[in-house]
Design a protein around this motif. Sequence first.
Motif, PDB file in Angstrom:
ATOM      1  N   LYS A 165       0.838  -1.206   0.000  1.00 12.25           N
ATOM      2  CA  LYS A 165       0.000   0.000   0.000  1.00 12.25           C
ATOM      3  C   LYS A 165       0.871   1.255   0.000  1.00 12.25           C
ATOM      4  CE  LYS A 165      -3.956  -2.185   2.278  1.00 12.25           C
ATOM      5  NZ  LYS A 165      -4.786  -2.267   3.512  1.00 12.25           N
ATOM      6  N   TRP A 166       1.977   1.191   0.756  1.00 12.77           N
ATOM      7  CA  TRP A 166       2.907   2.323   0.755  1.00 12.77           C
ATOM      8  C   TRP A 166       3.488   2.540  -0.647  1.00 12.77           C
ATOM      9  CZ3 TRP A 166       7.935   1.792  -0.806  1.00 12.77           C
ATOM     10  CH2 TRP A 166       8.682   2.979  -0.773  1.00 12.77           C
ATOM     11  N   LEU A 167       3.883   1.430  -1.318  1.00 15.99           N
ATOM     12  CA  LEU A 167       4.467   1.529  -2.654  1.00 15.99           C
ATOM     13  C   LEU A 167       3.475   2.145  -3.638  1.00 15.99           C
ATOM     14  CD1 LEU A 167       6.832   0.937  -4.564  1.00 15.99           C
ATOM     15  CD2 LEU A 167       5.861  -1.365  -4.904  1.00 15.99           C
ATOM     16  N   GLU A 168       2.210   1.772  -3.517  1.00 12.25           N
ATOM     17  CA  GLU A 168       1.181   2.368  -4.375  1.00 12.25           C
ATOM     18  C   GLU A 168       1.164   3.884  -4.211  1.00 12.25           C
ATOM     19  OE1 GLU A 168      -2.493   0.544  -3.343  1.00 12.25           O
ATOM     20  OE2 GLU A 168      -1.971  -1.413  -4.204  1.00 12.25           O
ATOM     21  N   THR A 169       1.166   4.331  -2.964  1.00 17.47           N
ATOM     22  CA  THR A 169       1.146   5.781  -2.696  1.00 17.47           C
ATOM     23  C   THR A 169       2.390   6.455  -3.267  1.00 17.47           C
ATOM     24  OG1 THR A 169      -0.121   5.412  -0.669  1.00 17.47           O
ATOM     25  CG2 THR A 169       0.999   7.525  -0.878  1.00 17.47           C
ATOM     26  N   PHE A 170       3.547   5.803  -3.106  1.00 20.87           N
ATOM     27  CA  PHE A 170       4.797   6.369  -3.623  1.00 20.87           C
ATOM     28  C   PHE A 170       4.713   6.564  -5.138  1.00 20.87           C
ATOM     29  CE2 PHE A 170       8.896   5.772  -5.659  1.00 20.87           C
ATOM     30  CZ  PHE A 170       9.676   6.723  -5.026  1.00 20.87           C
ATOM     31  N   ILE A 171       4.242   5.548  -5.855  1.00 18.63           N
ATOM     32  CA  ILE A 171       4.167   5.643  -7.322  1.00 18.63           C
ATOM     33  C   ILE A 171       3.172   6.717  -7.740  1.00 18.63           C
ATOM     34  CG2 ILE A 171       3.473   4.402  -9.418  1.00 18.63           C
ATOM     35  CD1 ILE A 171       4.589   1.845  -8.132  1.00 18.63           C
ATOM     36  N   ILE A 172       2.023   6.743  -7.086  1.00 24.08           N
ATOM     37  CA  ILE A 172       0.983   7.718  -7.447  1.00 24.08           C
ATOM     38  C   ILE A 172       1.483   9.143  -7.247  1.00 24.08           C
ATOM     39  CG2 ILE A 172      -1.271   8.635  -6.758  1.00 24.08           C
ATOM     40  CD1 ILE A 172      -2.046   5.698  -6.091  1.00 24.08           C
ATOM     41  N   LYS A 173       2.190   9.391  -6.150  1.00 23.06           N
ATOM     42  CA  LYS A 173       2.617  10.759  -5.827  1.00 23.06           C
ATOM     43  C   LYS A 173       3.863  11.202  -6.585  1.00 23.06           C
ATOM     44  CE  LYS A 173       0.629  11.187  -1.187  1.00 23.06           C
ATOM     45  NZ  LYS A 173       0.920  11.451   0.252  1.00 23.06           N
ATOM     46  N   CYS A 174       4.584  10.256  -7.171  1.00 24.55           N
ATOM     47  CA  CYS A 174       5.817  10.594  -7.883  1.00 24.55           C
ATOM     48  C   CYS A 174       5.495  11.480  -9.092  1.00 24.55           C
ATOM     49  CB  CYS A 174       6.542   9.332  -8.341  1.00 24.55           C
ATOM     50  SG  CYS A 174       8.133   9.659  -9.122  1.00 24.55           S
ATOM     51  N   GLN A 175       6.156  12.622  -9.194  1.00 27.75           N
ATOM     52  CA  GLN A 175       5.886  13.568 -10.282  1.00 27.75           C
ATOM     53  C   GLN A 175       6.617  13.193 -11.570  1.00 27.75           C
ATOM     54  OE1 GLN A 175       3.588  16.124  -9.901  1.00 27.75           O
ATOM     55  NE2 GLN A 175       3.270  14.980  -7.999  1.00 27.75           N
ATOM     56  N   LYS A 176       7.690  12.437 -11.449  1.00 31.84           N
ATOM     57  CA  LYS A 176       8.471  12.028 -12.612  1.00 31.84           C
ATOM     58  C   LYS A 176       7.828  10.813 -13.276  1.00 31.84           C
ATOM     59  CE  LYS A 176      11.501  15.206 -11.807  1.00 31.84           C
ATOM     60  NZ  LYS A 176      11.580  16.383 -12.699  1.00 31.84           N
ATOM     61  N   PRO A 177       8.135  10.563 -14.538  1.00 29.26           N
ATOM     62  CA  PRO A 177       7.610   9.344 -15.177  1.00 29.26           C
ATOM     63  C   PRO A 177       8.164   8.097 -14.493  1.00 29.26           C
ATOM     64  CG  PRO A 177       9.197  10.454 -16.613  1.00 29.26           C
ATOM     65  CD  PRO A 177       8.926  11.376 -15.485  1.00 29.26           C
ATOM     66  N   VAL A 178       7.311   7.090 -14.320  1.00 29.06           N
ATOM     67  CA  VAL A 178       7.706   5.827 -13.705  1.00 29.06           C
ATOM     68  C   VAL A 178       7.374   4.698 -14.674  1.00 29.06           C
ATOM     69  CG1 VAL A 178       7.472   4.305 -11.703  1.00 29.06           C
ATOM     70  CG2 VAL A 178       7.143   6.777 -11.424  1.00 29.06           C
ATOM     71  N   LEU A 179       8.384   3.907 -15.002  1.00 32.96           N
ATOM     72  CA  LEU A 179       8.201   2.728 -15.846  1.00 32.96           C
ATOM     73  C   LEU A 179       8.496   1.516 -14.967  1.00 32.96           C
ATOM     74  CD1 LEU A 179       7.755   1.552 -18.736  1.00 32.96           C
ATOM     75  CD2 LEU A 179      10.235   1.736 -19.056  1.00 32.96           C
ATOM     76  N   TYR A 180       7.519   0.624 -14.794  1.00 30.01           N
ATOM     77  CA  TYR A 180       7.704  -0.446 -13.811  1.00 30.01           C
ATOM     78  C   TYR A 180       7.057  -1.743 -14.247  1.00 30.01           C
ATOM     79  CZ  TYR A 180       2.985   0.996 -12.281  1.00 30.01           C
ATOM     80  OH  TYR A 180       1.644   1.328 -12.226  1.00 30.01           O
ATOM     81  N   ILE A 181       7.564  -2.820 -13.673  1.00 31.50           N
ATOM     82  CA  ILE A 181       7.048  -4.175 -13.881  1.00 31.50           C
ATOM     83  C   ILE A 181       6.465  -4.650 -12.557  1.00 31.50           C
ATOM     84  CG2 ILE A 181       7.633  -6.564 -14.473  1.00 31.50           C
ATOM     85  CD1 ILE A 181      10.123  -5.398 -15.932  1.00 31.50           C
ATOM     86  N   SER A 182       5.290  -5.256 -12.603  1.00 32.81           N
ATOM     87  CA  SER A 182       4.702  -5.826 -11.388  1.00 32.81           C
ATOM     88  C   SER A 182       3.730  -6.930 -11.762  1.00 32.81           C
ATOM     89  CB  SER A 182       3.977  -4.751 -10.577  1.00 32.81           C
ATOM     90  OG  SER A 182       3.383  -5.326  -9.419  1.00 32.81           O
ATOM     91  N   HIS A 183       3.666  -7.957 -10.901  1.00 37.71           N
ATOM     92  CA  HIS A 183       2.671  -9.020 -11.060  1.00 37.71           C
ATOM     93  C   HIS A 183       1.463  -8.790 -10.161  1.00 37.71           C
ATOM     94  CE1 HIS A 183       5.894 -12.123 -12.546  1.00 37.71           C
ATOM     95  NE2 HIS A 183       5.674 -11.139 -13.387  1.00 37.71           N
ATOM     96  N   ASP A 184       1.507  -7.743  -9.352  1.00 39.27           N
ATOM     97  CA  ASP A 184       0.441  -7.491  -8.381  1.00 39.27           C
ATOM     98  C   ASP A 184      -0.696  -6.717  -9.048  1.00 39.27           C
ATOM     99  OD1 ASP A 184      -1.055  -5.975  -6.243  1.00 39.27           O
ATOM    100  OD2 ASP A 184       0.276  -7.154  -4.968  1.00 39.27           O
ATOM    101  N   GLU A 185      -1.811  -7.407  -9.288  1.00 39.46           N
ATOM    102  CA  GLU A 185      -2.917  -6.786 -10.029  1.00 39.46           C
ATOM    103  C   GLU A 185      -3.526  -5.600  -9.280  1.00 39.46           C
ATOM    104  OE1 GLU A 185      -5.567 -10.064 -11.822  1.00 39.46           O
ATOM    105  OE2 GLU A 185      -4.088 -11.072 -10.536  1.00 39.46           O
ATOM    106  N   THR A 186      -3.614  -5.705  -7.954  1.00 34.49           N
ATOM    107  CA  THR A 186      -4.194  -4.610  -7.185  1.00 34.49           C
ATOM    108  C   THR A 186      -3.324  -3.370  -7.312  1.00 34.49           C
ATOM    109  OG1 THR A 186      -5.119  -6.211  -5.617  1.00 34.49           O
ATOM    110  CG2 THR A 186      -5.061  -3.913  -4.928  1.00 34.49           C
ATOM    111  N   LEU A 187      -2.012  -3.546  -7.207  1.00 31.83           N
ATOM    112  CA  LEU A 187      -1.103  -2.416  -7.372  1.00 31.83           C
ATOM    113  C   LEU A 187      -1.240  -1.815  -8.769  1.00 31.83           C
ATOM    114  CD1 LEU A 187       2.423  -1.899  -6.086  1.00 31.83           C
ATOM    115  CD2 LEU A 187       2.125  -1.790  -8.552  1.00 31.83           C
ATOM    116  N   LEU A 188      -1.330  -2.669  -9.781  1.00 33.95           N
ATOM    117  CA  LEU A 188      -1.494  -2.178 -11.157  1.00 33.95           C
ATOM    118  C   LEU A 188      -2.787  -1.387 -11.306  1.00 33.95           C
ATOM    119  CD1 LEU A 188      -0.364  -5.355 -13.151  1.00 33.95           C
ATOM    120  CD2 LEU A 188       0.898  -3.218 -12.931  1.00 33.95           C
ATOM    121  N   GLU A 189      -3.862  -1.917 -10.751  1.00 35.79           N
ATOM    122  CA  GLU A 189      -5.153  -1.234 -10.852  1.00 35.79           C
ATOM    123  C   GLU A 189      -5.124   0.130 -10.171  1.00 35.79           C
ATOM    124  OE1 GLU A 189      -8.002  -5.242 -10.956  1.00 35.79           O
ATOM    125  OE2 GLU A 189      -7.920  -3.976  -9.172  1.00 35.79           O
TER     126      GLU A 189
END
Length: 511
Positions: A165-189
Amino acid sequence: MLQIKNLTMTHKKDLRTILADFSLTLNDGDKAAIIGEEGNGKSTLIKLIYNPDRIQDYIEYTAERINRENHVGYLAQELPTVDMEKTIYEYCLEEETFSELTPKELTDIARQVGFLMERFYSDQTVGTMSGGEKVKLQLARLLMKQPDLLLLDEPSNDLDIDTLKWLETFIIKCQKPVLYISHDETLLENTANMIIHLEQVRRKTVPKHVVIKMGYAEYYDTRIRGLEHQEQVARKQRSEYQKQMDRYMQIQQKVEHQQNTITRQDPAGGRLLKKKMHSVKAMGRRFEREKEGFLDIPDTEDAMFIRFTNNAAIPNGKVVLDYSLDELCIEDRVLSKDIHLRIEGPRKVGIIGKNGCGKTTLMKQIVTQMLARTDVKVAYMPQNYTDLLDMNQTPVEFLTRTGDREENVRICTYLGSMKYTADEMNHKIEDLSGGQKAKLILLKMSIEGYNVLVLDEPTRNFSPLSNPVIRRTLSDYTGAIISISHDRKYLNEVCDTIYELTENGLRLCEE
């Protein structure tokens, strides 16, 4: 900003093209998730963007343009062993800008990653940190160089739910472009606003990709509807074609019969039949040309079939597990006390807990006790597949019991249903991806009719597009399941009871 134009990547060993004519533009605020099965080039693409030298030993590539910003932050799938042996302070010092940052700047970075600033100077060894703490430390060091682009290779692996949940918040708040790989569907959604889907279709011989500005849930639904529509149209086209061909063959046979029976005394009739046969053959050629334009029946690598037989059923009231432990320890450290777990009937139990709380240690002790029993047939999927698999065997050898020809054909059919190619069926297991190894273990469980499954992170190596199939299969399973998972969709869709492992034992989680 990142720009890629007409990128093609080819494996040097087998000359297999894994990406062709790929183009991408990322701007500030873009959260681009790369999805796809193992071996499709997801990590290779991220490494290429970060530093092409990292892939030069096994990949050749061409591109019209790859423009990347000067400061790129890259988080690898795993920390190198050499970094595990460093202290947190030594690890931070390796980032040149660390010593130049002010206490205020370091405090700001620490706040962004949920870390105490003082820990940057800690003598604690990196290898002793939990999985979640390691990810936070790595991200902190990336932020110290003030990157213009973040590249994250499976940052969600092995994180507990709070850290996810913390990682989700970090990605959402990041102002720079983020390119990432994840198998976690909830995080992706919850995070992605762009999807990059890499595939290998036609028995993994043809690369295919989709780049679309869309959230994951919308992309998944759109893709499923599109595939269903394509299959309906493709099958209708083939059905209509077969009806036309049946009619065509009837007409052709009738005209041939008339030609064979007409007498020489009727030349006008013969010419008429010849002209008629010419028209019939022209009709056949027209049907064949139309067939060339038919839609393909969808061929997707995540489409697989697996199911457990009803022989695996556990009766209601059957005591599957009655386990008690005074103290759960690693070496001299007590992780938890007063652990009690009783499972009756075909229950599906999920165990959650913070990284490092001892879930896998507990699971190994439980499975050791259960494997000694004769009244239940227990199968175990460890988190580390090398604990179970002989890496020098092939998938066929791993599944073989009698070695006869009929069994070999049946095993190859099963493997084919799990999207293994003929070559992969006879490769050494060590050459397979994590997802393929996990499929192999589940396939053996389904073939041999176990009625209790003990699973340590069963979905961690499956792609987000394969995981729904795995969850449906395990949800329909009529035996008992005892599992550890941080996969929120798995816990919600498969498990009917969830416990959290705490310092004071297992706590039942209320819905």
